[in-house]
Design a protein around this motif. Structure first.
Motif, PDB file in Angstrom:
ATOM      1  N   GLU A 122       0.819  -1.211   0.000  1.00  0.00           N
ATOM      2  CA  GLU A 122       0.000   0.000   0.000  1.00  0.00           C
ATOM      3  C   GLU A 122       0.855   1.265   0.000  1.00  0.00           C
ATOM      4  O   GLU A 122       0.460   2.270  -0.572  1.00  0.00           O
ATOM      5  CB  GLU A 122      -0.915   0.034   1.235  1.00  0.00           C
ATOM      6  N   GLU A 123       2.008   1.216   0.654  1.00  0.00           N
ATOM      7  CA  GLU A 123       2.810   2.430   0.808  1.00  0.00           C
ATOM      8  C   GLU A 123       3.899   2.605  -0.232  1.00  0.00           C
ATOM      9  O   GLU A 123       4.254   3.732  -0.554  1.00  0.00           O
ATOM     10  CB  GLU A 123       3.395   2.480   2.218  1.00  0.00           C
ATOM     11  N   ILE A 124       4.464   1.501  -0.745  1.00  0.00           N
ATOM     12  CA  ILE A 124       5.546   1.670  -1.727  1.00  0.00           C
ATOM     13  C   ILE A 124       5.254   0.985  -3.058  1.00  0.00           C
ATOM     14  O   ILE A 124       6.104   0.942  -3.930  1.00  0.00           O
ATOM     15  CB  ILE A 124       6.922   1.245  -1.171  1.00  0.00           C
ATOM     16  N   GLY A 125       4.043   0.432  -3.201  1.00  0.00           N
ATOM     17  CA  GLY A 125       3.627  -0.085  -4.495  1.00  0.00           C
ATOM     18  C   GLY A 125       4.163  -1.444  -4.871  1.00  0.00           C
ATOM     19  O   GLY A 125       3.972  -1.888  -6.001  1.00  0.00           O
ATOM     20  N   THR A 126       4.839  -2.130  -3.966  1.00  0.00           N
ATOM     21  CA  THR A 126       5.344  -3.465  -4.252  1.00  0.00           C
ATOM     22  C   THR A 126       5.452  -4.256  -2.956  1.00  0.00           C
ATOM     23  O   THR A 126       5.635  -3.671  -1.889  1.00  0.00           O
ATOM     24  CB  THR A 126       6.716  -3.429  -4.957  1.00  0.00           C
ATOM     25  N   CYS A 127       5.318  -5.555  -3.088  1.00  0.00           N
ATOM     26  CA  CYS A 127       5.556  -6.432  -1.932  1.00  0.00           C
ATOM     27  C   CYS A 127       6.632  -7.452  -2.287  1.00  0.00           C
ATOM     28  O   CYS A 127       6.648  -8.555  -1.758  1.00  0.00           O
ATOM     29  CB  CYS A 127       4.264  -7.096  -1.458  1.00  0.00           C
ATOM     30  N   LYS A 128       7.531  -7.068  -3.186  1.00  0.00           N
ATOM     31  CA  LYS A 128       8.639  -7.944  -3.575  1.00  0.00           C
ATOM     32  C   LYS A 128       9.674  -7.958  -2.459  1.00  0.00           C
ATOM     33  O   LYS A 128      10.696  -7.270  -2.513  1.00  0.00           O
ATOM     34  CB  LYS A 128       9.264  -7.474  -4.885  1.00  0.00           C
ATOM     35  N   ALA A 129       9.378  -8.720  -1.432  1.00  0.00           N
ATOM     36  CA  ALA A 129      10.247  -8.781  -0.263  1.00  0.00           C
ATOM     37  C   ALA A 129       9.928 -10.045   0.517  1.00  0.00           C
ATOM     38  O   ALA A 129       8.832 -10.608   0.386  1.00  0.00           O
ATOM     39  CB  ALA A 129      10.036  -7.546   0.616  1.00  0.00           C
ATOM     40  N   GLU A 130      10.886 -10.458   1.320  1.00  0.00           N
ATOM     41  CA  GLU A 130      10.659 -11.606   2.197  1.00  0.00           C
ATOM     42  C   GLU A 130      11.039 -11.216   3.616  1.00  0.00           C
ATOM     43  O   GLU A 130      11.984 -10.463   3.840  1.00  0.00           O
ATOM     44  CB  GLU A 130      11.481 -12.814   1.747  1.00  0.00           C
ATOM     45  N   ILE A 131      10.272 -11.734   4.571  1.00  0.00           N
ATOM     46  CA  ILE A 131      10.558 -11.470   5.977  1.00  0.00           C
ATOM     47  C   ILE A 131      11.795 -12.262   6.376  1.00  0.00           C
ATOM     48  O   ILE A 131      11.870 -13.473   6.139  1.00  0.00           O
ATOM     49  CB  ILE A 131       9.356 -11.843   6.856  1.00  0.00           C
ATOM     50  N   ILE A 132      12.776 -11.571   6.950  1.00  0.00           N
ATOM     51  CA  ILE A 132      14.014 -12.237   7.360  1.00  0.00           C
ATOM     52  C   ILE A 132      14.232 -12.191   8.868  1.00  0.00           C
ATOM     53  O   ILE A 132      15.092 -12.901   9.389  1.00  0.00           O
ATOM     54  CB  ILE A 132      15.241 -11.658   6.617  1.00  0.00           C
ATOM     55  N   ASP A 133      13.477 -11.352   9.567  1.00  0.00           N
ATOM     56  CA  ASP A 133      13.602 -11.283  11.023  1.00  0.00           C
ATOM     57  C   ASP A 133      12.391 -10.529  11.570  1.00  0.00           C
ATOM     58  O   ASP A 133      11.698  -9.838  10.821  1.00  0.00           O
ATOM     59  CB  ASP A 133      14.901 -10.568  11.425  1.00  0.00           C
ATOM     60  N   GLU A 134      12.166 -10.700  12.850  1.00  0.00           N
ATOM     61  CA  GLU A 134      11.099  -9.957  13.508  1.00  0.00           C
ATOM     62  C   GLU A 134      11.446  -9.769  14.974  1.00  0.00           C
ATOM     63  O   GLU A 134      12.245 -10.521  15.540  1.00  0.00           O
ATOM     64  CB  GLU A 134       9.751 -10.653  13.366  1.00  0.00           C
ATOM     65  N   ASP A 166      14.805  -1.072  -7.774  1.00  0.00           N
ATOM     66  CA  ASP A 166      14.332   0.259  -7.399  1.00  0.00           C
ATOM     67  C   ASP A 166      13.147   0.697  -8.260  1.00  0.00           C
ATOM     68  O   ASP A 166      12.242   1.373  -7.775  1.00  0.00           O
ATOM     69  CB  ASP A 166      15.463   1.290  -7.511  1.00  0.00           C
ATOM     70  N   GLU A 167      13.130   0.291  -9.525  1.00  0.00           N
ATOM     71  CA  GLU A 167      12.046   0.662 -10.433  1.00  0.00           C
ATOM     72  C   GLU A 167      10.704   0.080 -10.002  1.00  0.00           C
ATOM     73  O   GLU A 167       9.645   0.542 -10.443  1.00  0.00           O
ATOM     74  CB  GLU A 167      12.357   0.206 -11.867  1.00  0.00           C
ATOM     75  N   ASP A 168      10.711  -0.954  -9.160  1.00  0.00           N
ATOM     76  CA  ASP A 168       9.464  -1.549  -8.678  1.00  0.00           C
ATOM     77  C   ASP A 168       8.781  -0.691  -7.621  1.00  0.00           C
ATOM     78  O   ASP A 168       7.596  -0.880  -7.331  1.00  0.00           O
ATOM     79  CB  ASP A 168       9.729  -2.941  -8.080  1.00  0.00           C
ATOM     80  N   ILE A 169       9.520   0.238  -7.035  1.00  0.00           N
ATOM     81  CA  ILE A 169       8.957   1.095  -5.987  1.00  0.00           C
ATOM     82  C   ILE A 169       8.169   2.225  -6.637  1.00  0.00           C
ATOM     83  O   ILE A 169       8.681   2.943  -7.488  1.00  0.00           O
ATOM     84  CB  ILE A 169      10.073   1.639  -5.073  1.00  0.00           C
ATOM     85  N   ASN A 170       6.906   2.347  -6.230  1.00  0.00           N
ATOM     86  CA  ASN A 170       6.009   3.358  -6.780  1.00  0.00           C
ATOM     87  C   ASN A 170       5.230   3.975  -5.625  1.00  0.00           C
ATOM     88  O   ASN A 170       4.336   3.340  -5.057  1.00  0.00           O
ATOM     89  CB  ASN A 170       5.055   2.739  -7.797  1.00  0.00           C
ATOM     90  N   LEU A 171       5.564   5.196  -5.280  1.00  0.00           N
ATOM     91  CA  LEU A 171       4.922   5.864  -4.145  1.00  0.00           C
ATOM     92  C   LEU A 171       3.514   6.354  -4.458  1.00  0.00           C
ATOM     93  O   LEU A 171       2.758   6.674  -3.540  1.00  0.00           O
ATOM     94  CB  LEU A 171       5.772   7.053  -3.687  1.00  0.00           C
ATOM     95  N   GLU A 172       3.141   6.435  -5.729  1.00  0.00           N
ATOM     96  CA  GLU A 172       1.825   6.939  -6.111  1.00  0.00           C
ATOM     97  C   GLU A 172       0.791   5.823  -6.028  1.00  0.00           C
ATOM     98  O   GLU A 172       0.284   5.336  -7.026  1.00  0.00           O
ATOM     99  CB  GLU A 172       1.896   7.552  -7.498  1.00  0.00           C
ATOM    100  N   THR A 173       0.490   5.449  -4.792  1.00  0.00           N
ATOM    101  CA  THR A 173      -0.463   4.373  -4.526  1.00  0.00           C
ATOM    102  C   THR A 173      -1.800   4.958  -4.099  1.00  0.00           C
ATOM    103  O   THR A 173      -1.937   6.167  -3.901  1.00  0.00           O
ATOM    104  CB  THR A 173       0.083   3.460  -3.407  1.00  0.00           C
TER     105      THR A 173
END
Length: 159
Positions: A60-72, A110-117
């Motif tokens: 919702e905030e950066i336009g992509t969820c291309k990430a994996e949880i590595i710690d919490e 970096d091109e996957d990040i889109n702030l205009e959500t």
């Protein structure tokens, strides 16, 4: 006005997004004239798991969820709003936030990040060194960000 001590904390998730170089994503908030940079974060919907909320908020905030949880961080971290904001944000229902924080490795470009959500919160973004985070955030969140740096510091690559 309600006594802040009687208000609950808003359940929220926070995301420390790390790129392959170990830099952290920060966005500049659009709702303030001050230089207010922060990591993505947002409310946890009723019945939603914190991990699911983190991935939803990231998209919702950066336009992509291309990430994996590595710690919490297993426990909740808290911060209180300054007095002048109590009653003005979140419809006056909360005294601050209780946050479940996750570190995620960015798997995109970096091109996957889109702030205009649809839920735009940032108008600029950049990758920064983790140790700089506490100096970039609004003062009432600095202690929280210091804790995050201490707890996630081991994720920085030290080649």
């Amino acid at each position: 006005m309600t006594d802040p001590q009687h208000l609950p904390y808003r359940p929220c998730t926070g995301i420390m997004l790390l790129n392959p170089e170990g830099k952290v994503f920060v966005g500049r908030r659009i709702d303030t004239v001050a230089e207010a940079w922060q990591m993505p974060q947002g409310g946890i919907d009723e019945g939603e798991e914190p991990k699911d909320a983190a991935l939803r908020e990231l998209e919702e905030e950066i336009g992509t969820c291309k990430a994996e949880i590595i710690d919490e961080i297993p426990e909740w971290l808290y911060y209180d709003l300054p007095e002048h904001l109590i009653g003005k944000v979140w419809k006056g229902r909360y005294r601050g936030q209780k946050m479940k924080w996750f570190a995620l490795r960015f798997l995109g470009r970096d091109e996957d990040i889109n702030l205009e959500t649809d839920h735009q919160e940032f108008n600029q973004w950049k990758w920064v060194d983790m140790h700089r985070l506490p100096d970039m955030i609004v003062p009432f969140k600095r202690d929280l960000y210091r804790t995050l740096v201490a707890r996630f510091n081991h994720l920085i690559r030290k080649d």
